[in-house]
Write an enzyme that holds these catalytic residues in place. Structure first.
Site, PDB file in Angstrom:
ATOM      1  NE  ARG A   1     -76.512  21.137   3.119  1.00  0.00           N
ATOM      2  CZ  ARG A   1     -77.102  21.289   1.937  1.00  0.00           C
ATOM      3  NH1 ARG A   1     -76.797  20.489   0.913  1.00  0.00           N
ATOM      4  NH2 ARG A   1     -78.003  22.225   1.760  1.00  0.00           N
TER       5      ARG A   1
ATOM      6  CG  HIS B   1     -73.567  24.051   2.717  1.00  0.00           C
ATOM      7  ND1 HIS B   1     -74.126  23.482   1.603  1.00  0.00           N
ATOM      8  CD2 HIS B   1     -74.543  24.790   3.300  1.00  0.00           C
ATOM      9  CE1 HIS B   1     -75.386  23.871   1.501  1.00  0.00           C
ATOM     10  NE2 HIS B   1     -75.664  24.653   2.512  1.00  0.00           N
TER      11      HIS B   1
ATOM     12  CB  SER C   1     -80.964  23.020   9.904  1.00  0.00           C
ATOM     13  OG  SER C   1     -81.078  24.189   9.113  1.00  0.00           O
TER      14      SER C   1
ATOM     15  CE  LYS D   1     -78.084  27.045   1.519  1.00  0.00           C
ATOM     16  NZ  LYS D   1     -78.690  25.904   2.235  1.00  0.00           N
TER      17      LYS D   1
ATOM     18  NE  ARG E   1     -77.351  32.485   9.611  1.00  0.00           N
ATOM     19  CZ  ARG E   1     -77.496  31.340   8.953  1.00  0.00           C
ATOM     20  NH1 ARG E   1     -78.556  31.176   8.177  1.00  0.00           N
ATOM     21  NH2 ARG E   1     -76.612  30.373   9.045  1.00  0.00           N
TER      22      ARG E   1
ATOM     23  CD  GLU F   1     -71.135  20.455   0.271  1.00  0.00           C
ATOM     24  OE1 GLU F   1     -71.928  21.406   0.435  1.00  0.00           O
ATOM     25  OE2 GLU F   1     -70.569  20.222  -0.810  1.00  0.00           O
TER      26      GLU F   1
ATOM     27  CD  GLU G   1     -82.916  23.317   3.794  1.00  0.00           C
ATOM     28  OE1 GLU G   1     -82.074  23.061   2.917  1.00  0.00           O
ATOM     29  OE2 GLU G   1     -82.629  23.936   4.839  1.00  0.00           O
ATOM     30  CD1 TRP G   2     -88.023  16.917   6.101  1.00  0.00           C
ATOM     31  CD2 TRP G   2     -88.891  16.111   4.204  1.00  0.00           C
ATOM     32  NE1 TRP G   2     -88.287  15.581   6.309  1.00  0.00           N
ATOM     33  CE2 TRP G   2     -88.825  15.065   5.158  1.00  0.00           C
ATOM     34  CE3 TRP G   2     -89.409  15.849   2.937  1.00  0.00           C
ATOM     35  CZ2 TRP G   2     -89.249  13.772   4.858  1.00  0.00           C
ATOM     36  CZ3 TRP G   2     -89.842  14.567   2.646  1.00  0.00           C
ATOM     37  CH2 TRP G   2     -89.756  13.543   3.608  1.00  0.00           C
ATOM     38  NE  ARG G   3     -80.163  19.316   6.264  1.00  0.00           N
ATOM     39  CZ  ARG G   3     -79.213  19.794   7.084  1.00  0.00           C
ATOM     40  NH1 ARG G   3     -79.178  21.079   7.374  1.00  0.00           N
ATOM     41  NH2 ARG G   3     -78.298  18.990   7.607  1.00  0.00           N
TER      42      ARG G   3
ATOM     43  CD  GLN H   1     -80.763  27.670  10.467  1.00  0.00           C
ATOM     44  OE1 GLN H   1     -81.503  27.151  11.293  1.00  0.00           O
ATOM     45  NE2 GLN H   1     -80.478  27.095   9.309  1.00  0.00           N
TER      46      GLN H   1
END
Length: 254
Positions: free
Chosen positions: A85, A146, A234, A173, A215, A89, A50-52, A238
């Site tokens: 993002r 989120h 991120s 999601k 998770r 959020e 995932e490229w934020r 996590q």
């Protein structure tokens, strides 16, 4: 009840079937940092990246964003999800809705990503236009919401995920913040209920230390993707990728 989920093809993997797929975020602020993180991440063999882009300093410059998108694409050997993002959020950069939609449309048009994150709570016609653009460019749409403050009640979580599916998102999601173990159970029960009703794959998580169990238990309760770390996280809670991979394998359904 047997899950109704139909798998969605995402690059060379499928979302919504079998063990949850592991995603690792890229949070580089400069082009060099983005590529350096990508090179380090692919050594750990995640299922997707995932490229934020809300971390990227030049995200509002379309030419620079396209240039690094192309370079990142040529660096990666796994599918790519691209996410802006918004600040509300939990994102890094506060932008107008107009600029948010412009960036998302650009990312789709560049043709350098397998999937794009589209936040649910924006003006509905603008959200629908992104969904249409994604479909026209064969980009998977992951619609998201989120809540970093609390965990909504079970019916609310189920309704939000259902709305995403009804709007036409390929994947739905939702991430929430727990204050108690009951909040974690609420998220898991809502996830289980929704994956038994919808054909759309879903991704859910309860954040922070309390929510870590969500998770690793996606195969049991119905979450298709889980997010791991290689370096910087991120989002809170996590888990390092090697630990997470072991946890998922230990909980794998026979």
């Amino acid at each position: 009840m047997v899950s109704q989920t139909k798998a969605v093809q995402f690059g060379n993997i499928q979302l919504g079937t079998g063990i949850p797929k592991i995603a690792v975020p890229i949070t580089g602020k400069t082009s060099d940092e983005v590529i350096q993180q990508a090179e380090k991440i692919i050594l750990e063999k995640p299922d997707l990246v995932e490229w934020r882009i809300d971390f990227f300093n030049d995200v509002t410059d379309a030419d620079k964003l396209k240039a690094i998108a192309e370079k990142l694409r040529s660096t990666l050997n796994v599918p790519l999800l691209t996410t802006f993002r918004t600040h509300g959020e939990g994102g890094e950069l506060e932008l107008s809705d107009e600029k948010y939609f412009e960036i998302c449309h650009n990312i789709i048009a560049f043709g350098q990503t397998d999937g794009v994150d589209i936040e649910l709570y924006h003006e509905s016609n603008s959200v629908l236009s992104l969904l249409v653009a994604a479909k026209e460019h064969s980009v998977v749409s992951i619609m998201s919401n989120h809540d970093f403050e609390k965990t909504p009640d079970k019916i609310d979580i189920e309704n939000r995920l259902t709305k995403m599916s009804e709007m036409g998102a390929d994947v739905a999601k939702m991430a929430v913040m727990p204050e108690t173990t009951d909040d974690v159970l609420t998220l898991l029960e809502a996830t289980n209920n929704v994956q038994n009703k919808l054909t759309t794959p879903i991704i859910t998580m309860s954040m922070g230390d309390l929510g870590k169990v969500t998770r690793i238990s996606g195969e049991v309760f119905g979450s298709a993707v889980t997010f791991a770390t290689v370096g910087a996280a991120s989002a809170p809670g996590q888990i390092p990728i090697n630990n997470l991979r072991n946890d998922l394998n230990d909980l794998k359904l026979k």
